[in-house]
Design an enzyme around this catalytic site. Sequence first.
Site, PDB file in Angstrom:
ATOM      1  NE  ARG A 119      -0.318  -2.806  -7.333  1.00  0.00           N
ATOM      2  CZ  ARG A 119       0.014  -3.748  -7.938  1.00  0.00           C
ATOM      3  NH1 ARG A 119      -1.163  -4.307  -8.356  1.00  0.00           N
ATOM      4  NH2 ARG A 119       1.091  -4.246  -7.924  1.00  0.00           N
ATOM      5  CE  LYS A 184       4.810   4.324  -7.186  1.00  0.00           C
ATOM      6  NZ  LYS A 184       4.106   3.243  -6.923  1.00  0.00           N
ATOM      7  NE  ARG A 319       9.487  -4.511  -6.445  1.00  0.00           N
ATOM      8  CZ  ARG A 319       8.400  -4.160  -6.497  1.00  0.00           C
ATOM      9  NH1 ARG A 319       7.765  -4.157  -7.601  1.00  0.00           N
ATOM     10  NH2 ARG A 319       7.837  -3.816  -5.269  1.00  0.00           N
TER      11      ARG A 319
END
Length: 321
Positions: A119, A184, A319
């Site tokens: 992104r 992730k 977050r």
Amino acid sequence: MSELNKKGNALLQLLADGQFHSGEKIGELLGVSRTSVSNYIKGLQEIGLDIYKVPGRGYQSANPIELLDEKLIQRLSNHKNVKVEQILDSTNQWLLDKIPNLKNGQTCIAEYQLAGKGRRGRKWISPFASHLYFSYYWRFESGIEKLSGLSLLVGIATVNALEKTGIQGVSLKWPNDLYYQGKKLAGILIELNAQANEACHTVIGIGINVRMPPEQAKLIDQPWIDLSSLSEEKIDRNILSANIISELQTLLPEYEKNGLKAHLPRWFELDCFLNHPVNVLLAESNKAGICRGIDEHGALLLECDGNIETFIGGEVSLRLA
Ligand code: ATP
Ligand code: BTN
């Protein structure tokens, strides 16, 4: 290296078994000198393959290499529109460049991306034959109206596919990430080609870390994880690709008609930040609150001082506080 040449390919096939092969034997098989063998090995290392040399034994790939197989993916997914490439700039870009001549469901998967995209112009690390770099084309007849929830639907489809492949416990982080125990595992990048009042062309990109070579891991600046460290089972990227295609083929037409509403319970089940204190990172400032999931348009629900505020994806990041 724009393309693996014939000899590079032959060497790759040889090392794929994960066994030792002496420089001498490789040289004989490829019909080249031992110096050339070492140059071919360097070429493979440069694109991310983990190959060692042990004096007296020869070269070995740290792990057996299972290459992508276009025909197998087509057969397993019962879907003809699958293209497997060895080396591309980006599987998303490959499809974007072919709009508007694509049929719904056209899929592109590559072994290696020279310029994998994340992104907001970030780079997606894409070592050779290590991870899954997958893109899928879909044309939304109703224009951009339905797109705000699309990355969430694709996240759900990807978790479903992982579960079918035998991987449990993966969760979703709004709006575009797959997480496993706070790290992730995968990311989703949806790129659009849209004109006002016309159908909207979308390219859905999914990158899943399968087996991260140690050298490439050093380039990643946040906690990450790969499938091989969360499962004892050998991960077959062909089966995983076919399962993702089948999920998208089922979910996208239904989503185009009815939107995200029917998928909200599944999102709430998978949301890794649900009811946790979080920070929403905006362009100019941060907003603190409690994550309360999403609404039927895919907007994030943030509870701040007893009120619910909504945020849509795009330029926003989430977050844990
Ligand atoms: P956001 O919440 O904005 O999505 P993000 O840090 O996850 O934040 P992305 O652009 O979605 O940003 O993803 C890129 C980030 O993902 C990289 O900066 C890197 O930290 C992490 N990452 C994990 N695996 C990889 C990988 N294979 N290649 C590149 N980045 C990876
Ligand atoms: C992110 O988390 O930032 C999204 C990462 C998306 C990576 C995939 S890999 C296949 C497709 N092609 C690209 O260039 N990017 C996406």
